[in-house]
Design a protein around this motif. Structure first.
Motif, PDB file in Angstrom:
ATOM      1  N   ARG A  17      13.809  50.069 -45.556  1.00  0.00           N
ATOM      2  CA  ARG A  17      14.404  50.897 -46.609  1.00  0.00           C
ATOM      3  C   ARG A  17      14.768  52.267 -46.060  1.00  0.00           C
ATOM      4  O   ARG A  17      15.851  52.803 -46.345  1.00  0.00           O
ATOM      5  N   ILE A  20      17.902  52.092 -44.011  1.00  0.00           N
ATOM      6  CA  ILE A  20      19.102  51.936 -44.827  1.00  0.00           C
ATOM      7  C   ILE A  20      19.473  53.250 -45.506  1.00  0.00           C
ATOM      8  O   ILE A  20      20.618  53.709 -45.450  1.00  0.00           O
ATOM      9  N   VAL A  21      18.488  53.877 -46.136  1.00  0.00           N
ATOM     10  CA  VAL A  21      18.739  55.107 -46.887  1.00  0.00           C
ATOM     11  C   VAL A  21      19.197  56.233 -45.968  1.00  0.00           C
ATOM     12  O   VAL A  21      20.041  57.051 -46.339  1.00  0.00           O
ATOM     13  N   GLY A  23      20.922  55.901 -43.299  1.00  0.00           N
ATOM     14  CA  GLY A  23      22.198  55.585 -42.683  1.00  0.00           C
ATOM     15  C   GLY A  23      22.080  54.958 -41.312  1.00  0.00           C
ATOM     16  O   GLY A  23      23.089  54.614 -40.688  1.00  0.00           O
ATOM     17  N   ALA A  26      23.933  51.119 -41.475  1.00  0.00           N
ATOM     18  CA  ALA A  26      25.059  51.534 -42.311  1.00  0.00           C
ATOM     19  C   ALA A  26      25.516  50.413 -43.241  1.00  0.00           C
ATOM     20  O   ALA A  26      25.255  49.228 -42.973  1.00  0.00           O
ATOM     21  N   PRO A  27      26.204  50.746 -44.329  1.00  0.00           N
ATOM     22  CA  PRO A  27      26.763  49.720 -45.207  1.00  0.00           C
ATOM     23  C   PRO A  27      27.619  48.745 -44.403  1.00  0.00           C
ATOM     24  O   PRO A  27      28.404  49.139 -43.544  1.00  0.00           O
ATOM     25  N   LEU A  59      19.962  47.244 -52.410  1.00  0.00           N
ATOM     26  CA  LEU A  59      20.359  47.818 -51.126  1.00  0.00           C
ATOM     27  C   LEU A  59      20.946  46.778 -50.181  1.00  0.00           C
ATOM     28  O   LEU A  59      21.677  47.132 -49.243  1.00  0.00           O
ATOM     29  N   VAL A  69      23.798  45.010 -45.470  1.00  0.00           N
ATOM     30  CA  VAL A  69      23.593  46.264 -46.197  1.00  0.00           C
ATOM     31  C   VAL A  69      24.762  46.411 -47.166  1.00  0.00           C
ATOM     32  O   VAL A  69      25.923  46.361 -46.754  1.00  0.00           O
ATOM     33  N   SER A 152      18.074  55.659 -54.215  1.00  0.00           N
ATOM     34  CA  SER A 152      18.195  54.891 -52.975  1.00  0.00           C
ATOM     35  C   SER A 152      19.608  54.339 -52.803  1.00  0.00           C
ATOM     36  O   SER A 152      20.171  54.353 -51.701  1.00  0.00           O
ATOM     37  N   VAL A 156      22.545  56.186 -49.443  1.00  0.00           N
ATOM     38  CA  VAL A 156      23.273  55.535 -48.355  1.00  0.00           C
ATOM     39  C   VAL A 156      24.581  56.268 -48.068  1.00  0.00           C
ATOM     40  O   VAL A 156      25.070  56.268 -46.939  1.00  0.00           O
ATOM     41  N   TYR A 157      25.126  56.918 -49.084  1.00  0.00           N
ATOM     42  CA  TYR A 157      26.424  57.579 -48.954  1.00  0.00           C
ATOM     43  C   TYR A 157      26.297  59.090 -48.832  1.00  0.00           C
ATOM     44  O   TYR A 157      27.243  59.831 -49.073  1.00  0.00           O
TER      45      TYR A 157
END
Length: 212
Positions: A17, A20-21, A23, A26-27, A59, A69, A152, A156-157
């Motif tokens: 987590r 991911i959060v 970065g 990445a997505p 997520l 992701v 959360s 990511v952004y």
């Protein structure tokens, strides 16, 4: 770290987590259970369970080879923000009704710390802490849990660091919210929070549009 703790589902959930959060993942990144277990040095079971929990949190999403992701469209980000605005403005109104001297002191202290911060990372941490203090002042655990999940999804952004101009505007908006809470004015506290988060929503969508 003891092997039993390292191999737990909760430990791997928190590790993934955080990646991911922040970065780091990445997505759009594909996550394969086997490769993750090798990289993390743990068995596949806690990784598999952690991935399922992250999917539940919104997520990750399933894909043919494992998980990915999650990438969100501007429309989806708008939906998340609308939910956050509704819930957090409710918190602000609740805080105006239930505030304690400690709540007010903590919000004021965090506001001053953010005003004085010069490091962008520290500023972001203080901004997040201020919002958590606002939610805590409302005393609604269910809303707090929902807001943390929304945080959360949005984090990511958050690759761009806040500017000094952002800091000044947010500080003014925070002070307006705190003044309404201190006065016990639930309607104004809610209204000020809607305005604060609405501006942040528009800024985020504008940055997303400019980078796409």
């Amino acid at each position: 770290m003891p092997a039993a703790n390292r191999d737990s589902t909760s430990t791997q959930y928190e590790r993934l987590r955080a990646e991911i959060v922040s970065g780091k993942l990445a997505p759009g990144t594909v996550l394969l259970e086997t490769l993750l277990s090798e990289r993390l040095g743990v068995s596949r079971t806690p990784v598999r369970e952690a991935l399922a929990l992250l999917e539940r949190d919104g997520l990750l999403e399933r894909e043919r080879r494992g998980y990915r992701v999650r990438m969100r469209s501007p429309e989806e980000l708008l939906e998340i923000y609308e939910a956050r605005i509704a819930l957090e403005s409710t918190c602000a109104a609740g805080a105006a009704a239930r505030r304690s001297a400690y709540d007010l002191a903590r919000l004021a202290h965090l506001g001053r710390e953010a005003r004085a911060a010069t490091d962008p990372t520290r500023l972001r941490e203080l901004h997040a802490a201020w919002h958590k203090a606002l939610r805590a002042a409302a005393g609604n655990a269910t809303i707090i849990d929902l807001l943390e999940r929304l945080d959360s999804m949005l984090a990511v952004y958050d690759a761009e660091e806040p500017t000094l101009a952002d800091q000044e505007i947010a500080g003014d908006e925070h002070e307006r919210i705190v003044a309404a809470i201190e006065a016990g004015d639930a309607e104004e506290a809610s209204r000020a929070t809607v305005a604060h988060l609405g501006r942040a929503r528009e800024a985020r969508l504008a940055k997303l549009a400019s980078s796409s």
